[in-house]
Design an enzyme around this catalytic site. Structure first.
Site, short mmCIF file in Angstrom:
data_model
loop_
_atom_site.label_atom_id
_atom_site.label_comp_id
_atom_site.label_asym_id
_atom_site.label_seq_id
_atom_site.Cartn_x
_atom_site.Cartn_y
_atom_site.Cartn_z
N CYS A 251 0.83 -1.16 -0.10
CA CYS A 251 -0.17 -0.03 0.02
C CYS A 251 0.91 1.37 0.07
O CYS A 251 0.29 2.31 0.37
CB CYS A 251 -1.12 0.03 1.19
SG CYS A 251 -2.48 -1.13 0.88
N SER B 278 6.13 -10.24 -6.59
CA SER B 278 7.67 -10.54 -6.82
C SER B 278 8.57 -9.31 -5.74
O SER B 278 7.88 -8.50 -5.55
CB SER B 278 8.07 -10.61 -8.06
OG SER B 278 7.43 -9.06 -8.72
#
Length: 554
Positions: free
Chosen positions: A219, A335
């Site tokens: 976030c 990733s």
């Protein structure tokens, strides 16, 4: 929630298998992994000591056969610091060894300081002894059908089996620095939190203030910690991008250290526009996990389309040929890059100061596409703890939820709590006592959208405008905020809006039906997940806020 004679069992939904092989996890397999003996609640999974012993004894004997066992002594925080803690991890993964050397302070000198029980004991195995009897995909040994990550908080022990990725296997990270450390912090009177630490220096006065901010994974913590201001006036430097240990000093000032030595950041979306400092940090001595590779040996992920030749041949994280514009994703959405914090061009010179840096503000936030304003200040420490307990966010790739659903992530700690959440909230509340000088608490939302789905706030470097207002409120500046039902909202005149065009009224609107639903849903969540352990102070704050919302004009 039960706490006595129980062990937290974190079931990470076979993340390993999904990450390496694109496997779509089935609910039935999760249930079979839980063995029908685990208490299934949203804020934690619990299993009895005897059952946990049985499950571990069924897994660990012979699990490292044929592999090299590495013994890793490491410090979370500067070695010898007053807030720092020591751990020792056993592992049979060279990937873990290399990442732990980046993410923690690994030193043979730690053996000289260890007592009998003053360190956290960590054991990890990929659960794939040699000779290997299963097919190993992409040279990534693991045992996804038998993954088990367990914690004995009271005994300061962590056991991880079957996984070889991220926080599942780098046991100094979420397992130690949050789940176990939160219990140590409760016992010793401090906080272990999922928070960034950053310094903001006023270039005119030279005065510097530090803030901590807690957001759910993916976030924008790393982007905010390494922010490049879009307006003049502030110099930003990073202390930490993910975890903060906070402790009051003798004078009552809350100080924070970054217990980690590296960054384990989400790669997709990171580029020279969104986070140039992160890009500069991992240009050497770094490890990339589940990203794509360009034909010339470089790295690639979604968000780097403007930085790589459109005709460049690319190999995806699943070892498939790909090119920009082709269907599918080149890199896994979760990733990562692992890079030394010392390489960050804006690392703070005091980032390894043993006693930590003084904190002026704590910020909570999440991805809230509707209803929640850009920023507001809470009315008090107690109100701020309630706001933190009610944090919600749109699910991300780092969570086990799929699709754009709004999930509860209290204090941005939902996956990382080491003990009963009601007791955790009471611990926060108890800290507001003399001589402690608690900081102000705020909530931000960079992700509100308009009716057409476009972001109302540009974010990234422009977030400095929000932090400027936050620091001015911390300094006690009057006339720059107005009281609302949920907290203090900025006045438009107080905001630096130079060279920026905003739908201000929409960005700060408080739809009454939305907020009534929100506070009532938060109440139901706490009743369901925490029940009688919710502190009375939190219930009072919820009741008071609901009354204020009901009194709002439509």
């Amino acid at each position: 929630m039960r706490t006595a004679s129980c062990v937290e069992l974190t079931l990470l939904m076979l993340l390993e298998w999904r990450l390496r092989h694109g496997y779509q996890q089935k609910k039935s397999m999760i249930q079979s992994l839980m063995l029908g003996k685990v208490s299934k609640v949203f804020l934690g999974q619990w299993i009895s000591e005897p059952e946990m012993e049985k499950e571990m004894n069924d897994r660990y004997p012979g699990c490292m056969a044929g592999r090299t066992m590495f013994v890793i002594p490491f410090s979370m925080g500067p070695i010898g610091g007053p807030i720092s803690k020591i751990g020792v991890q056993l592992t049979d993964s060279n990937y873990v060894l290399l990442c732990m050397k980046i993410m923690t302070r690994v030193s043979p000198h730690l053996w000289e300081t260890l007592g009998d029980n003053d360190f956290v004991k960590c054991v990890h195995s990929v659960g794939c002894p040699r000779p290997v009897k299963r097919k190993v995909m992409n040279h990534w040994p693991c045992n996804p059908e038998r993954i088990m990550i367990a914690h004995r908080p009271e005994q300061r022990e962590i056991m991880s089996y079957g996984s070889g990725y991220g926080g599942n296997s780098l046991l100094g990270k979420k397992c130690f620095a949050l789940r176990i450390a939160s219990v140590i912090a409760r016992d010793e009177g401090w906080l272990a939190e999922h928070m960034l630490i950053m310094g903001l220096q006023n270039e005119k006065t030279g005065e510097e203030k530090f803030i901590c901010a807690a957001f759910p994974s993916a976030c924008g913590k790393t982007n905010l910690a390494m922010l490049e201001p879009s307006i003049p006036g502030y110099k930003v430097r990073v202390v930490g991008d993910d975890i903060a240990w906070l402790k009051f000093d003798r004078e009552g000032t809350l100080r924070a250290i970054n217990p980690e030595a590296g960054f384990f950041g989400v790669a997709p979306g990171t580029n020279f526009k969104t986070n140039p400092n992160a890009m500069k940090t991992f240009q050497k001595n770094s490890i990339f996990t589940n990203v794509a590779e360009t034909a010339d040996g470089g790295f690639f992920w979604e968000g780097m389309e403007d930085e790589v030749d459109k005709n460049m041949a690319i190999t995806t994280w699943l070892n498939q040929k790909w090119h920009i514009g082709a269907p599918g994703k080149a890199a896994h959405p979760n990733s990562r890059f692992t890079a030394p914090a010392s390489q960050c061009p804006i690392i703070h010179p005091d980032w390894e100061k043993p006693e930590g840096v003084p904190i002026s503000a704590i910020i909570f936030g999440g991805r809230r596409p509707t209803g929640v304003p850009l920023v507001f200040e809470t009315f008090s420490w107690e109100h701020g703890v309630m706001v933190g307990a009610c944090v919600k966010s749109e699910a991300t790739a780092a969570a086990e939820f799929k699709g754009k659903v709004i999930m509860h992530d209290p204090m941005a700690m939902r996956p990382f709590m080491g003990y009963n959440f009601g007791n955790y909230l009471q611990h926060w509340l108890n800290l507001n006592a003399k001589p402690h000088k608690v900081p102000k608490i705020f909530h931000v939302n960079w992700f509100r959208v308009d009716s057409e789905g476009s972001f109302l706030w540009p974010g990234f470097g422009d977030n400095i405008r929000v932090l400027d207002w936050v620091l001015r409120r911390c300094a006690g500046e009057q006339g720059i905020a107005e009281k609302s039902a949920i907290g203090y909202i900025p006045t438009k005149e107080s905001f630096n809006l130079t060279n920026i065009d905003l739908k201000w009224d929409e960005l700060f609107s408080l739809p009454k039906p939305y907020w009534l639903d929100d506070i009532r849903e938060s109440r139901r969540f706490l009743e369901d997940q925490v029940g009688t352990d919710v502190p009375k102070t939190i219930w009072k704050e919820i009741e008071d806020q609901e009354k204020r919302i009901q009194a709002m004009t439509d």
